[in-house]
Design a protein around this motif. Sequence first.
Motif, PDB file in Angstrom:
ATOM      1  N   ASN A 154     -30.883  -3.942 -48.934  1.00 34.62           N
ATOM      2  CA  ASN A 154     -31.771  -4.581 -49.926  1.00 34.62           C
ATOM      3  C   ASN A 154     -33.001  -5.188 -49.261  1.00 34.62           C
ATOM      4  O   ASN A 154     -34.111  -5.130 -49.814  1.00 34.62           O
TER       5      ASN A 154
ATOM      6  N   TYR B 120     -34.553  -4.280 -46.454  1.00 33.00           N
ATOM      7  CA  TYR B 120     -35.534  -3.284 -46.030  1.00 33.00           C
ATOM      8  C   TYR B 120     -36.151  -2.565 -47.227  1.00 33.00           C
ATOM      9  O   TYR B 120     -37.322  -2.148 -47.175  1.00 33.00           O
ATOM     10  N   SER B 121     -35.410  -2.453 -48.334  1.00 33.51           N
ATOM     11  CA  SER B 121     -35.999  -1.883 -49.548  1.00 33.51           C
ATOM     12  C   SER B 121     -37.043  -2.834 -50.121  1.00 33.51           C
ATOM     13  O   SER B 121     -38.122  -2.406 -50.570  1.00 33.51           O
ATOM     14  N   TYR B 122     -36.722  -4.142 -50.083  1.00 32.34           N
ATOM     15  CA  TYR B 122     -37.651  -5.169 -50.578  1.00 32.34           C
ATOM     16  C   TYR B 122     -38.943  -5.156 -49.766  1.00 32.34           C
ATOM     17  O   TYR B 122     -40.051  -5.182 -50.328  1.00 32.34           O
TER      18      TYR B 122
ATOM     19  N   ASP C 162     -40.953  -1.956 -50.551  1.00 32.89           N
ATOM     20  CA  ASP C 162     -41.579  -2.008 -51.870  1.00 32.89           C
ATOM     21  C   ASP C 162     -42.814  -2.893 -51.863  1.00 32.89           C
ATOM     22  O   ASP C 162     -43.854  -2.535 -52.454  1.00 32.89           O
TER      23      ASP C 162
END
Length: 287
Positions: free
Chosen positions: A47, A49-51, A54
């Motif tokens: 989460n 690294y996705s945050y 994004d």
Amino acid sequence: MTDEEARGTSGGAAGTSGPTGGLSARALTALLLAAIFCFGLVRIAANVYSYIADREGAGLATSPTIAWMLEGSSLIAWAVMMIPCWFAVRRIRPPRVALPWTVAIHALLAIPVSLGHIALMAGFRTALWRLMGLTYHFTAPDGSPILYELRKDISAYTELVFILFLVQWLVARYAIPPAATPGPATLAVGDGAVTHHLPVGEIEHVAAAGNYVEIAWRGQTLLHRATLTAIESELAAAGFVRIHRSRLVRRDAVRRVVTLKSGDFDVEMESGAVLRGSRRYRGNVEG
């Protein structure tokens, strides 16, 4: 009330080894919960690294430290909320509670659990931001942070309930039982001028009768002046369990358990006697 010397026991059938390598219930529970927490760390890493990706894709400034604090505070809050969730799953699950009622009750519990998670998470973040000299603002992309978090938490609670149920099932099935404490060899029962020394293994069940208890032994009933609670404490190590607020049975004398629509149950004993049990004690003979 019991003889000083008691027969020893040979231990449980599981012995000291098995599928779990001889882990106790406490050790196996700790291992499984630690595995769940590690799985949570892997998820929040994804989460984080996705945050970051994004936000960078949207051209926004991103701090990896802040991202880890956001996700980490949520994980820690869930770790705390796991405590009440553990006890909720332990008490509210089939066959103790009928499946439709189990689903309905947990659906309702999801709301206060989520609010507890949100409060802890916001509190942790506020404290962490203050340590960094910053101010934390509880916001959400849709402008409704409580509803935003509730929607996510209901899914998380459903997943957590299933995982905790699985953990408790695995512990009950595979953990080695604790070393048995030798129970009393006999129970001294006064009958006027005569004191009977009843072999505990021959007592089938015990029922409360005012200030006395009725002891079923070899097809007869003996009246003994004692409380059911006192007898329960004395005979617990010998395998006696409560099936009703006013009745104990010797567990290895139970031949069949029949669950009724009300959730109560009937216990058929080796003598053929059928005793009514209360649903709150069903786990004592079904576990």
